[in-house]
Scaffold this motif. Structure first.
Motif, PDB file in Angstrom:
ATOM      1  N   UNK A 825       0.875  -1.275   0.097  1.00 37.37           N
ATOM      2  CA  UNK A 825       0.036  -0.095  -0.071  1.00 37.37           C
ATOM      3  C   UNK A 825       0.923   1.105  -0.274  1.00 37.37           C
ATOM      4  N   UNK A 826       0.219   1.965  -0.699  1.00 34.94           N
ATOM      5  CA  UNK A 826       0.846   3.604  -0.557  1.00 34.94           C
ATOM      6  C   UNK A 826       2.497   3.731  -1.215  1.00 34.94           C
ATOM      7  N   UNK A 827       2.541   2.679  -2.182  1.00 33.62           N
ATOM      8  CA  UNK A 827       3.954   2.701  -2.866  1.00 33.62           C
ATOM      9  C   UNK A 827       3.881   3.282  -4.259  1.00 33.62           C
ATOM     10  N   UNK A 828       2.404   3.397  -4.888  1.00 34.76           N
ATOM     11  CA  UNK A 828       2.329   4.025  -6.136  1.00 34.76           C
ATOM     12  C   UNK A 828       1.538   5.254  -6.135  1.00 34.76           C
ATOM     13  N   UNK A 829       0.794   5.439  -7.108  1.00 31.56           N
ATOM     14  CA  UNK A 829       0.393   6.941  -7.249  1.00 31.56           C
ATOM     15  C   UNK A 829      -0.374   7.355  -6.094  1.00 31.56           C
ATOM     16  N   UNK A 882      -4.502  -4.664 -11.039  1.00 34.13           N
ATOM     17  CA  UNK A 882      -4.411  -4.823  -9.708  1.00 34.13           C
ATOM     18  C   UNK A 882      -3.251  -4.180  -8.954  1.00 34.13           C
ATOM     19  N   UNK A 883      -1.952  -4.286  -9.557  1.00 34.73           N
ATOM     20  CA  UNK A 883      -0.755  -3.832  -9.085  1.00 34.73           C
ATOM     21  C   UNK A 883      -0.934  -2.387  -8.590  1.00 34.73           C
ATOM     22  N   UNK A 884      -1.496  -1.561  -9.574  1.00 31.09           N
ATOM     23  CA  UNK A 884      -1.734  -0.226  -9.555  1.00 31.09           C
ATOM     24  C   UNK A 884      -2.861   0.122  -8.418  1.00 31.09           C
ATOM     25  N   UNK A 885      -3.673  -0.895  -8.375  1.00 31.05           N
ATOM     26  CA  UNK A 885      -4.990  -0.295  -7.457  1.00 31.05           C
ATOM     27  C   UNK A 885      -4.421  -0.762  -6.054  1.00 31.05           C
ATOM     28  N   UNK A 886      -3.799  -1.666  -5.850  1.00 25.37           N
ATOM     29  CA  UNK A 886      -3.006  -2.185  -4.404  1.00 25.37           C
ATOM     30  C   UNK A 886      -1.890  -1.235  -3.849  1.00 25.37           C
ATOM     31  N   UNK A 887      -1.158  -0.317  -4.823  1.00 25.02           N
ATOM     32  CA  UNK A 887      -0.201   0.348  -4.585  1.00 25.02           C
ATOM     33  C   UNK A 887      -0.703   1.870  -4.321  1.00 25.02           C
ATOM     34  N   UNK A 888      -2.005   2.175  -4.864  1.00 18.03           N
ATOM     35  CA  UNK A 888      -2.141   3.850  -4.904  1.00 18.03           C
ATOM     36  C   UNK A 888      -2.625   4.117  -3.660  1.00 18.03           C
ATOM     37  N   UNK A 889      -2.635   5.471  -3.367  1.00 15.13           N
ATOM     38  CA  UNK A 889      -3.034   6.185  -2.344  1.00 15.13           C
ATOM     39  C   UNK A 889      -4.385   5.952  -2.238  1.00 15.13           C
ATOM     40  N   UNK A 890      -5.328   6.514  -3.428  1.00 15.49           N
ATOM     41  CA  UNK A 890      -6.663   6.605  -3.777  1.00 15.49           C
ATOM     42  C   UNK A 890      -6.942   6.218  -4.971  1.00 15.49           C
ATOM     43  N   UNK A 891      -8.107   5.402  -5.215  1.00 14.70           N
ATOM     44  CA  UNK A 891      -8.409   4.794  -6.504  1.00 14.70           C
ATOM     45  C   UNK A 891      -9.770   5.617  -6.796  1.00 14.70           C
ATOM     46  N   UNK A 892     -10.008   6.357  -8.015  1.00 17.12           N
ATOM     47  CA  UNK A 892     -10.981   7.202  -8.179  1.00 17.12           C
ATOM     48  C   UNK A 892     -11.880   6.325  -9.059  1.00 17.12           C
ATOM     49  N   UNK A 893     -13.031   6.415  -8.990  1.00 16.80           N
ATOM     50  CA  UNK A 893     -14.435   5.740  -9.566  1.00 16.80           C
ATOM     51  C   UNK A 893     -15.667   6.769  -9.941  1.00 16.80           C
ATOM     52  N   UNK A 894     -16.238   6.390 -11.208  1.00 21.38           N
ATOM     53  CA  UNK A 894     -17.591   7.157 -11.302  1.00 21.38           C
ATOM     54  C   UNK A 894     -18.471   6.299 -12.223  1.00 21.38           C
TER      55      UNK A 894
END
Length: 993
Positions: A825-829, A882-894
C-alpha cells in the motif's frame, strides 16, 4: 488555458501546379523516377505529375492511401490539391502510411496553423535526418532514408512493370539459302530417370519445320527405362545420338553433349519441355541475320537481355540459341556449381557478346492442356523460369529466423499492416509483388526497404498466388517459413514461435493456426476427408473458436488455411505449392504430398489464431481446386473428426453432402459436393457434475476494435470461471451473434450492455444486466427465462413494477489479478484513475483536476479533455491493473448517470476493493453494505479534496482493509457468480425437460 489560435491566411486552390509547389509537395527526383525523364524545375515536375494522372508528386503523398477518389473527382481537383484544401478533414487523414497527423501535431502544435496542413508544415522544417512521423515502423527511420528508398522503388517499378523489356526484334527474317555445315544446329538434352516424358519431348523436336538438326541426348545413369526409350527412338532417327554416362550433375552432362556437337549453333531441350514447330527456324533466322552469338527468347518473365539477367530475371535455355564457339570460349558449363549453371553460362557469354532479344513464341502446351492465362501448364512453365529450386536447396538458412512469405494482394493497406506487425527480431517478411500498380508497388517496395527484416521481390509476369509464393520461398532466409495468402490479417498476438514449436515435434511436416472469420467464428481447423468423398471439408467450420481450443492441438488430414508453417527444406523438397492450384487448396495439396513423401503430418494449433478477411474460398475457385486435388490421386488419412468433435462436447449424428455451386439458380452450373457433418451437442446436463454449452453474448465488436472494451474483460473472466466448473463456453461478440452453430448450445447468457439481444428459441435464455438500465424495457426482460441485474434496489423495483422476476447478481472481480498481495500500500500513485474517456469528460477526472490533485490517469481518448502530459498511458493490461490499485493512495471511480441513479456498482469498485484499495466514488446506494468502508462517496470537489488528502483518516487502516478485501474475494468473485449461474441454469433446464 489553451492559447488563442490565429486563422490561417486564405489560399487559392485554382492552380494545382502552384498549390503543389507552394505546399512543398513536389519532389522532382521522385516524379522523374516515375515518369522516366528529367525535369528542369520543380514547376515542370509538378505540371508533369498533374498531367500524368496516376503519378504521385511526393514520396510522402499517395492518393490511393487516402482512398477518397470520388471526392476529388467530383470537385475536379488533383488529389493532392483536394487534400490540402480539405482543412479540417486533412488534420485527421493520413496522406501516406508513414505520416500520422496526430504525431505531427503532438510535437509541432503550430502545424495546425499551416495553410496547407500537417504534412506541408512537417516538410518545411524536416531535415534528411528527421524521423518520419509514424507508428507503423518498429524503429525510427529518417526522412532522407525513406526518400531514397521511395525514389529507387519508383524507378524500379517503371523499369520492371512499365518498361518490361528493351525493344525486341520483330518478325523473323527469311532463312539464308545456305547455312554452312550440316547439321546446322545441335540440340542437347540431359536426361535422368525421366522415361515417360522423353518420347513426347523428342516428338516436338521431330515436328520442327526446320529439319537439319542433330540431337545429342546424354543419359545420366538412369535407373528407369530412360536409356532404353532414347535408344529405341534413336534406332528410327539417325539424327539422334545417345551418350551414356554414370550418374553425374547437370553441368557435366551438358558439357559431354557439347563435346559431341559439330554444329555452329546449339539449342537446349530439357526433358518435359515441348517446342512449337517453328521455334528452330525462327531462332536460326534471327541468329544468321544478326550474327548474334546469343539469341534469347521466352515467355513471361524470362530474361531476354543482359540487363534483365543482372536485374534478377531467370534464365531459360529452352528458349535460347547459342553459338557453339562462344560457349567453348567461355569454358562451357561450370561443373563446380550445384545450381544456376545455366544462368552462370549465359552471364559469362553476355559479358563478351551482346545478346539479341527476340519476341518469338517457343513453347508448346502438352497434349490436352487447356489454353488461356493462368492455367496449370502456363503457371508451371512460368514457375520454371522464375524459381530455381536447385539454387534454393543450396542456399543456407538460419535456424533463428522465421520467414513470412506473402504474395501481395490488391489492397496496399493490408501490405502495410503486415509490415507494421512484424516482430523486431527473429522474423523476416518476404513480400512478392506480381505486376502491381504504381502506388502499391512503390509503397510496398519502399516501406520494405526501410523495415528491418523485410524484403520486396517483384515478379514482372502475371502468375498465380501459388507461383508467387514459390518465388518467395526461393528467397527465404529462415529455416522455417510461413506461407501467407493475401486474405490473412496479421495476428493480434504473434504466432510464429508457437507454430515453430509444434513444427519441431517428431513426425510433423506442416502446422496451421486456427482460422476465424471477421466475426470470430471458425472458418477452418484443417481439412477433413470422408471415406466416400474425395473432396475436402473444413473442420469445425461455423463453430465458436472455444470449441477448437477445447479440442486442443492435434493431427489432421491436411491444412486448409491462408497461413501454414513448414520447414523451408520441406517446402523446397516438395517444390513449394503446386502450379495446378491458383490459390485455394494449394496448402491442402502440399500437406497431402508431404505425408505421401514420408515427411510428416499436419497439425492444427487452435491457440494460434489467424483472421481471414474473406470466406475460405469462393464457389468457382473451390470447384476448380477440388477437381485438381481429385486428379492428384493423393490418399488422405482416416477421418478423425468424430473424436475431435467429441472433445469439444459435440457428436456427429449423420453426414451430408453440401452442394457448392457457381450459380445456385442454375442446376446445370458447375458444382461440387463437399462433406459436412450433422452435429449435435452432448447431453451434458445429465453428467455429474453437469456440463453445459454456454454462449456468452457481449456488445463489444470483433477483433482488436473490441479488445479494450470492459465487456470483453468481464466476459473472459466469467468464461474462465465457468470453464473451471466444467462448462463449455464461447464468447460471442456483437458480430458473431447470428452464427448458426449457436443452436448447438444449451444456454445463451447475454451480458446486457449497449445492445438488445433477441433470445434464441430452444436454448435457455439468460440475461444479466450489468449496465445501462435506462435501455431496458419490460418486454425485453419478459422474453428471457432467467434475468439478473447488478443492482439490488433496481431488481426489487422492476420485479414489482413489471411483474417479471429479476434476481440481484452484483458485478464481481477476477481474483487471479485483483487481491491485496499485488503490491505494498501507498507505494504507487497518490490518486489513480484507470479507464477510458468514452467521449465524455468524466466526473471523477474532471473533479480531481479541478482541485489540482496529483492525478495519475491511464486510458484512451483523453486528449480532447486533458493535456497530453497528464496522461500516464493509453491503457494498462487488465492483468496489471491490480498492482496499480493495491499500491495507490486513492483509487477514483465514477458511473454513468443511469448506473449511479439505479445503484449499479461498477466492476472497477469490486476490482479495487479486492486489492484492499481506498476508493472514492460518486454516490450510489449500498456502498457501505457491500464494501464495508473501502468505498466512500464524494458529492462535490470539496468532499474529494478532503477525503483524498493523506493520511486518509476516513478509511480503515491497512490490516482492516486487507481483511475486508478477503471478504470481497470470498463473496464477489467470478467463481461465485459462475456457481450461481450454473446451479440456476441446471435447475431450469431439468425443470423444462
Amino acid at each position: 488555458m489553451r492559447g488563442e489560435r490565429r486563422r490561417p491566411a486564405p489560399v487559392r486552390f485554382d492552380d494545382p501546379v502552384e498549390v503543389l509547389v507552394e505546399a512543398g509537395l513536389v519532389d522532382t527526383d521522385f516524379v522523374s523516377a516515375q515518369l522516366g525523364r528529367p525535369f528542369g524545375s520543380v514547376h515542370d515536375a509538378a505540371r508533369a505529375a498533374v498531367e500524368a494522372g496516376d503519378v504521385s508528386p511526393h514520396p510522402l503523398f499517395e492518393a490511393h492511401w487516402i482512398g477518397r477518389r470520388r471526392s476529388w473527382q467530383r470537385a475536379g481537383q488533383h488529389p493532392a490539391v483536394w487534400y490540402v484544401s480539405e482543412r479540417r478533414r486533412r488534420n485527421r487523414i493520413s496522406p501516406h502510411p508513414l505520416v500520422d497527423p496526430r504525431i505531427v501535431f503532438a510535437s509541432m502544435p503550430e502545424a495546425r496553423l499551416h495553410p496547407y496542413g500537417a504534412l506541408a508544415h512537417w516538410l518545411s522544417v524536416a531535415t534528411p535526418g528527421t524521423p518520419l512521423p509514424t507508428r507503423v515502423l518498429s524503429r525510427k527511420v529518417s526522412w532522407g532514408s525513406y526518400r531514397a528508398a521511395a525514389i529507387e522503388a519508383a524507378a524500379a517499378w517503371r523499369e520492371e512493370v512499365v518498361v518490361e523489356r528493351p525493344e525486341l526484334v520483330g518478325p523473323a527474317p527469311a532463312l539464308p539459302a545456305s547455312l554452312g555445315a550440316s547439321p546446322a544446329v545441335t540440340v542437347v538434352m540431359s536426361a535422368q530417370d525421366s522415361g515417360p516424358a522423353v518420347r513426347a519431348t523428342i516428338a516436338s523436336l521431330q515436328a520442327q519445320s526446320f529439319a537439319d538438326w542433330q540431337l545429342v541426348a546424354v543419359d545420366r545413369g538412369s535407373l528407369d527405362d530412360t536409356a532404353a526409350v532414347l535408344e529405341g527412338v534413336a534406332a528410327f532417327d539417325e539424327r539422334i545420338t545417345l551418350v551414356r554416362e554414370t550418374r553425374c550433375g547437370q553441368a557435366r552432362a551438358l558439357n559431354v553433349a557439347l563435346e559431341h556437337s559439330t554444329s555452329e549453333h546449339v539449342a537446349f531441350l530439357p526433358v518435359g519441355r515441348e517446342w512449337l514447330p517453328g521455334m528452330l527456324a525462327d531462332l536460326l533466322a534471327h541468329a544468321h541475320d544478326s550474327g548474334a552469338a546469343v539469341v534469347l527468347a521466352g515467355a513471361g518473365a524470362v530474361a531476354r537481355s543482359r540487363r534483365e539477367l543482372l536485374a534478377g530475371r531467370p534464365v531459360d535455355l529452352a528458349t535460347a540459341l547459342l553459338r557453339r564457339d562462344a560457349i567453348k570460349d567461355v569454358g562451357g558449363f561450370d561443373e563446380t556449381l550445384d545450381a544456376s549453371v545455366e544462368r552462370d553460362l549465359v552471364l559469362r557469354l553476355t559479358g563478351d557478346h551482346e545478346p539479341l532479344p527476340v519476341d518469338v513464341p517457343v513453347l508448346r502446351r502438352p497434349e490436352g492442356a487447356p489454353a488461356g492465362h493462368g492455367d496449370d501448364w502456363d503457371s508451371a512453365a512460368l514457375e520454371r523460369q522464375l524459381v530455381d529450386w536447385a539454387a534454393a536447396a543450396a542456399r543456407p538458412t538460419s535456424d533463428d529466423l522465421v520467414s513470412h512469405v506473402l504474395p501481395v494482394g490488391p489492397e496496399p493497406r493490408r501490405t502495410v499492416e503486415w509490415l507494421g506487425a512484424m516482430p523486431r527480431e527473429g522474423a523476416e517478411l518476404v513480400l512478392v509483388g506480381v505486376r502491381l500498380r504504381r502506388a502499391h508497388h512503390v509503397l510496398a517496395a519502399s516501406i520494405a526497404a526501410v523495415t528491418s527484416g523485410a524484403r520486396f521481390v517483384s515478379v514482372p509476369a502475371p502468375v498465380s498466388t501459388s507461383t508467387a509464393t514459390n518465388v518467395g520461398i526461393a528467397h527465404a532466409s529462415g529455416s522455417t517459413v510461413l506461407l501467407i495468402r493475401p486474405e490473412a490479417m496479421p495476428p493480434r498476438q504473434p504466432i510464429a514461435d508457437r507454430l515453430r514449436q509444434v513444427l519441431d515435434e517428431p513426425g510433423v511436416a506442416l502446422v496451421q493456426p486456427l482460422v476465424v472469420d471477421l466475426d470470430g467464428v471458425v472458418l477452418s481447423a484443417g481439412a477433413r476427408f470422408t471415406a466416400d468423398n474425395p473432396h475436402p471439408g473444413l473442420l469445425l467450420a461455423g463453430l465458436p473458436s472455444s470449441d477448437a481450443v477445447r479440442a486442443g492441438a492435434r493431427r489432421v488430414a491436411a491444412p486448409a488455411s491462408p497461413v501454414v508453417a513448414l520447414r523451408t527444406s520441406t517446402a523446397v523438397t516438395l517444390r513449394g505449392l503446386s502450379a495446378r492450384f491458383h490459390s485455394v487448396l494449394a496448402e491442402t495439396d502440399l500437406g497431402l504430398r508431404a505425408r505421401a513423401a514420408g515427411l510428416g503430418d499436419t497439425v492444427v494449433v487452435p491457440d494460434a489464431v489467424i483472421t481471414s478477411r474473406t470466406p475460405y474460398a469462393e464457389p468457382a475457385e473451390l470447384i476448380g481446386a477440388t477437381a485438381s486435388l481429385r486428379r492428384s490421386g493423393l490418399r488422405p488419412p482416416a477421418d478423425t473428426t468424430r473424436d475431435l468433435l467429441r472433445d469439444a462436447g459435440l457428436e456427429i449424428t449423420d453426414e451430408r453432402q453440401h452442394r457448392v455451386t457457381a450459380d445456385p439458380e442454375d442446376r446445370t452450373a458447375p458444382s461440387v459436393l463437399v462433406p459436412e457433418p450433422v452435429v449435435r451437442s452432448l447431453l451434458g446436463v445429465q453428467e455429474s457434475p453437469p456440463r453445459l454449452r454456454w454462449a456468452v453474448d457481449i456488445a463489444a465488436p470483433a477483433a482488436s476494435r473490441g479488445d479494450r472494451w470492459g465487456d470483453t474483460y468481464f466476459a473472459r473472466s466469467l468464461a474462465d470461471a465457468l470453464e473451471r466448473r466444467g462448462q463449455h463456453v464461447a464468447i460471442d461478440r456483437r458480430d458473431a451473434r447470428d452464427r448458426d452453430s449457436r443452436d448447438l448450445d444449451d444456454v445463451l447468457l447475454v451480458l446486457r450492455g449497449l445492445d438488445r439481444v433477441t433470445p434464441r428459441p430452444g436454448l435457455l435464455n439468460v440475461e444479466w444486466i450489468i449496465s445501462h438500465p435506462d435501455m431496458i424495457a419490460p418486454d425485453e426482460v419478459a422474453a428471457f427465462d432467467l434475468v439478473y441485474a447488478a443492482s439490488t434496489s433496481w431488481s426489487e423495483r422492476v420485479s414489482r413494477e413489471w411483474g417479471t422476476a429479476v434476481t440481484p447478481l452484483l458485478q464481481c472481480t477476477d481474483t487471479r489479478w485483483f487481491h491485496p498481495d499485488r503490491a505494498e500500500p501507498d507505494t504507487g500513485p497518490a490518486l489513480l484513475f484507470v479507464g477510458n474517456s468514452r467521449g465524455v469528460y468524466r466526473y471523477a477526472v474532471r473533479s480531481a483536476l479541478a482541485i489540482g490533485a496529483d492525478l495519475t490517469l491511464h486510458g484512451n481518448d483523453w486528449t480532447e479533455f486533458v493535456d497530453r502530459d497528464r496522461i500516464a498511458s493509453g491503457g494498462v493490461a487488465n492483468e496489471e491493473v491490480g498492482a496499480l490499485y493495491a499500491s495507490a493512495g486513492i483509487v477514483l471511480n465514477d458511473h454513468h448517470l443511469d448506473m449511479r441513479r439505479d445503484s449499479f456498482a461498477s466492476n472497477r469498485l469490486f476490482d479495487a476493493a479486492a486489492c484492499g484499495a481506498r476508493i472514492l466514488s460518486d454516490r450510489i446506494d449500498g456502498l457501505q453494505e457491500i464494501f464495508s468502508g473501502l468505498v466512500l462517496p464524494f458529492d462535490d470537489e470539496r468532499d474529494l479534496a478532503r477525503l483524498a488528502a493523506p493520511p486518509y483518516a476516513a478509511f480503515p487502516d491497512d490490516a482492516t482493509r486487507r481483511e475486508i478485501a478477503r471478504g470481497i474475494i470470498a463473496d464477489h468473485s467470478f467463481d461465485r457468480r459462475a456457481e450461481t449461474l450454473v446451479d440456476d441454469a441446471v435447475r431450469a433446464i431439468l425443470a423444462r425437460r
